[in-house]
Enzyme design. Structure first.
Site, PDB file in Angstrom:
ATOM      1  N   SER A 198     -82.405  51.909 -13.898  1.00  0.00           N
ATOM      2  CA  SER A 198     -83.238  53.020 -13.432  1.00  0.00           C
ATOM      3  C   SER A 198     -84.614  52.475 -13.058  1.00  0.00           C
ATOM      4  CB  SER A 198     -83.369  54.023 -14.581  1.00  0.00           C
ATOM      5  OG  SER A 198     -84.492  54.849 -14.420  1.00  0.00           O
ATOM      6  N   TYR A 231     -85.311  56.893 -22.949  1.00  0.00           N
ATOM      7  CA  TYR A 231     -84.460  56.569 -21.791  1.00  0.00           C
ATOM      8  C   TYR A 231     -84.956  55.272 -21.144  1.00  0.00           C
ATOM      9  CZ  TYR A 231     -82.365  57.395 -17.146  1.00  0.00           C
ATOM     10  OH  TYR A 231     -81.661  57.283 -15.961  1.00  0.00           O
TER      11      TYR A 231
HETATM   12  P1  NAD Z   1     -74.761  63.086 -15.050  1.00  0.00           P
HETATM   13  O1  NAD Z   1     -75.323  63.754 -16.271  1.00  0.00           O
HETATM   14  O2  NAD Z   1     -74.435  63.924 -13.874  1.00  0.00           O
HETATM   15  O3  NAD Z   1     -73.466  62.257 -15.446  1.00  0.00           O
HETATM   16  C1  NAD Z   1     -73.346  61.573 -16.653  1.00  0.00           C
HETATM   17  C2  NAD Z   1     -71.936  61.810 -17.174  1.00  0.00           C
HETATM   18  O4  NAD Z   1     -71.791  61.077 -18.392  1.00  0.00           O
HETATM   19  C3  NAD Z   1     -71.630  63.286 -17.514  1.00  0.00           C
HETATM   20  O5  NAD Z   1     -70.483  63.727 -16.819  1.00  0.00           O
HETATM   21  C4  NAD Z   1     -71.408  63.291 -19.023  1.00  0.00           C
HETATM   22  O6  NAD Z   1     -70.393  64.199 -19.443  1.00  0.00           O
HETATM   23  C5  NAD Z   1     -70.995  61.849 -19.269  1.00  0.00           C
HETATM   24  N1  NAD Z   1     -71.220  61.443 -20.643  1.00  0.00           N
HETATM   25  C6  NAD Z   1     -72.263  61.764 -21.456  1.00  0.00           C
HETATM   26  N2  NAD Z   1     -72.081  61.228 -22.677  1.00  0.00           N
HETATM   27  C7  NAD Z   1     -70.905  60.553 -22.630  1.00  0.00           C
HETATM   28  C8  NAD Z   1     -70.168  59.815 -23.582  1.00  0.00           C
HETATM   29  N3  NAD Z   1     -70.609  59.644 -24.847  1.00  0.00           N
HETATM   30  N4  NAD Z   1     -68.991  59.277 -23.196  1.00  0.00           N
HETATM   31  C9  NAD Z   1     -68.534  59.438 -21.938  1.00  0.00           C
HETATM   32  N5  NAD Z   1     -69.175  60.147 -21.001  1.00  0.00           N
HETATM   33  C10 NAD Z   1     -70.358  60.694 -21.352  1.00  0.00           C
HETATM   34  O7  NAD Z   1     -75.801  61.917 -14.668  1.00  0.00           O
HETATM   35  P2  NAD Z   1     -75.928  61.113 -13.301  1.00  0.00           P
HETATM   36  O8  NAD Z   1     -77.127  61.618 -12.589  1.00  0.00           O
HETATM   37  O9  NAD Z   1     -74.630  61.067 -12.599  1.00  0.00           O
HETATM   38  O10 NAD Z   1     -76.292  59.666 -13.870  1.00  0.00           O
HETATM   39  C11 NAD Z   1     -75.332  58.642 -13.994  1.00  0.00           C
HETATM   40  C12 NAD Z   1     -76.049  57.370 -14.461  1.00  0.00           C
HETATM   41  O11 NAD Z   1     -77.050  57.024 -13.493  1.00  0.00           O
HETATM   42  C13 NAD Z   1     -76.792  57.534 -15.789  1.00  0.00           C
HETATM   43  O12 NAD Z   1     -76.780  56.316 -16.487  1.00  0.00           O
HETATM   44  C14 NAD Z   1     -78.201  57.826 -15.347  1.00  0.00           C
HETATM   45  O13 NAD Z   1     -79.137  57.472 -16.321  1.00  0.00           O
HETATM   46  C15 NAD Z   1     -78.294  56.923 -14.132  1.00  0.00           C
HETATM   47  N6  NAD Z   1     -79.348  57.271 -13.193  1.00  0.00           N
HETATM   48  C16 NAD Z   1     -79.372  58.479 -12.560  1.00  0.00           C
HETATM   49  C17 NAD Z   1     -80.394  58.737 -11.651  1.00  0.00           C
HETATM   50  C18 NAD Z   1     -80.474  60.043 -10.914  1.00  0.00           C
HETATM   51  O14 NAD Z   1     -81.466  60.248 -10.193  1.00  0.00           O
HETATM   52  N7  NAD Z   1     -79.482  60.935 -11.017  1.00  0.00           N
HETATM   53  C19 NAD Z   1     -81.380  57.780 -11.405  1.00  0.00           C
HETATM   54  C20 NAD Z   1     -81.314  56.564 -12.071  1.00  0.00           C
HETATM   55  C21 NAD Z   1     -80.296  56.316 -12.954  1.00  0.00           C
END
Ligand code: NAD
Length: 273
Positions: free
Chosen positions: A154, A167
């Site tokens: 991130s 985070y």
């Molecule tokens: P999201 O919340 O839409 O998806 C995350 C998924 O992980 C969810 O479906 C949730 O049910 C699942 N999850 C949570 N705990 C879990 C567990 N213990 N076991 C298995 N699954 C589990 O989030 P996202 O936006 O799709 O983010 C995905 C990744 O990308 C994350 O690591 C997030 O930190 C990273 N990220 C996102 C962004 C953004 O702008 N969306 C930016 C940088 C990094």
């Protein structure tokens, strides 16, 4: 060795944790559309199964299943099911993760209000939640002397971004773990095993929508500050992660390991001046 189309990922078996989420499910759709067989895992099994069903309706190959990234036996069980269905696993994308409200510092508060319990939970999900799957799936890849792992870092990993203290610490550790595991795998198990990460900039998702946008779609103060720091002047679209993911999973990246690729419209490069 000359490879005809080194970007070809047809037939590759790719497992995705958090595959029911915004970014993971988008990656799953894209990779399946490129001929990969995708195994979509999520704590919320119903999301993973629904996504796999949607992909299968297009005539592409996908399986959706429950897996908790913090539970070794749950991951081992998922791996067994995937291997039974597809024969092996070529790649793992660790997309489970995200922030948690209790682990952030509100605008009217300070670091001394931090809940250590929440800090630990967010660290566990975002660090251990990528370490454990890479051990379970990595062992399988080592046995085949081939495999690629992609972690999700991130913008919070390298620079202080207000509020998200737990985070950020976990994502900084992901950068280091990506490099560490890349070296460990290559040194001990050969050049068929690669570990890399992407560092997405700001993409509107369920976790950050309210922080970045008002209900009428206009920018919040935080959203405006991010756009100001982003030379391209906009948030990312989830589809804009796919090209880098595709490359890192393919033979085209076979000498690439231990890197963290920013996909951020210039956010991390810009001084703000
Ligand atoms: P999201 O919340 O839409 O998806 C995350 C998924 O992980 C969810 O479906 C949730 O049910 C699942 N999850 C949570 N705990 C879990 C567990 N213990 N076991 C298995 N699954 C589990 O989030 P996202 O936006 O799709 O983010 C995905 C990744 O990308 C994350 O690591 C997030 O930190 C990273 N990220 C996102 C962004 C953004 O702008 N969306 C930016 C940088 C990094």
């Amino acid at each position: 060795m000359l490879v005809q189309n080194s970007f070809d990922i047809q037939g590759k078996i790719i497992a995705i944790t958090g595959g029911g989420g915004v970014l993971g499910s988008n990656m799953a759709s894209y990779l399946a559309s490129q001929g990969a067989k995708v195994a979509i895992m999520d704590l919320r099994a119903e999301l993973a199964i629904a996504k796999a069903e949607t992909i299968a309706k297009n005539g592409e190959e996908a399986i959706g299943l429950a897996a908790n990234v913090l539970d070794q036996s749950s991951l081992e069980h998922a791996l067994d099911i995937i291997v039974n269905r597809f024969g092996k696993v070529d790649a793992l994308i660790n997309a489970a993760g995200g922030n948690m409200p209790g682990a952030t510092i509100g605008p009217d508060s300070d670091i001394f209000s931090l809940s250590m319990e929440a800090f630990q939970k967010v660290s566990e999900l975002n660090l251990n939640g990528s370490v454990l799957p890479s051990l379970v799936f990595g062992k399988h890849m080592v046995a085949h002397k081939a495999g690629a792992i992609i972690n999700i870092s991130s913008m919070t990993a390298q620079r202080a971004i207000s509020r998200v203290v737990g985070y950020s610490a976990a994502k900084a550790a992901i950068d280091n773990y990506t490099k560490w595991l890349a070296c460990e795998f290559a040194l001990k198990f050969g050049d068929g095993l690669r570990v890399n990460a992407i560092a997405p900039g700001f993409f509107i998702g369920d976790q950050n929508r309210k922080l970045l946008l008002h209900e009428d779609g206009s920018l919040t103060t935080r959203g405006a500050a991010i756009i100001k720091q982003t030379p391209m002047g906009r948030f990312g679209d989830a589809n804009e992660l796919n090209g880098t993911i595709h490359w890192l999973l393919s033979e085209a990246a076979r000498f690439v390991t231990g890197i963290v690729v920013p996909i951020d419209g210039g956010f991390s490069a810009y001084s703000g001046i």
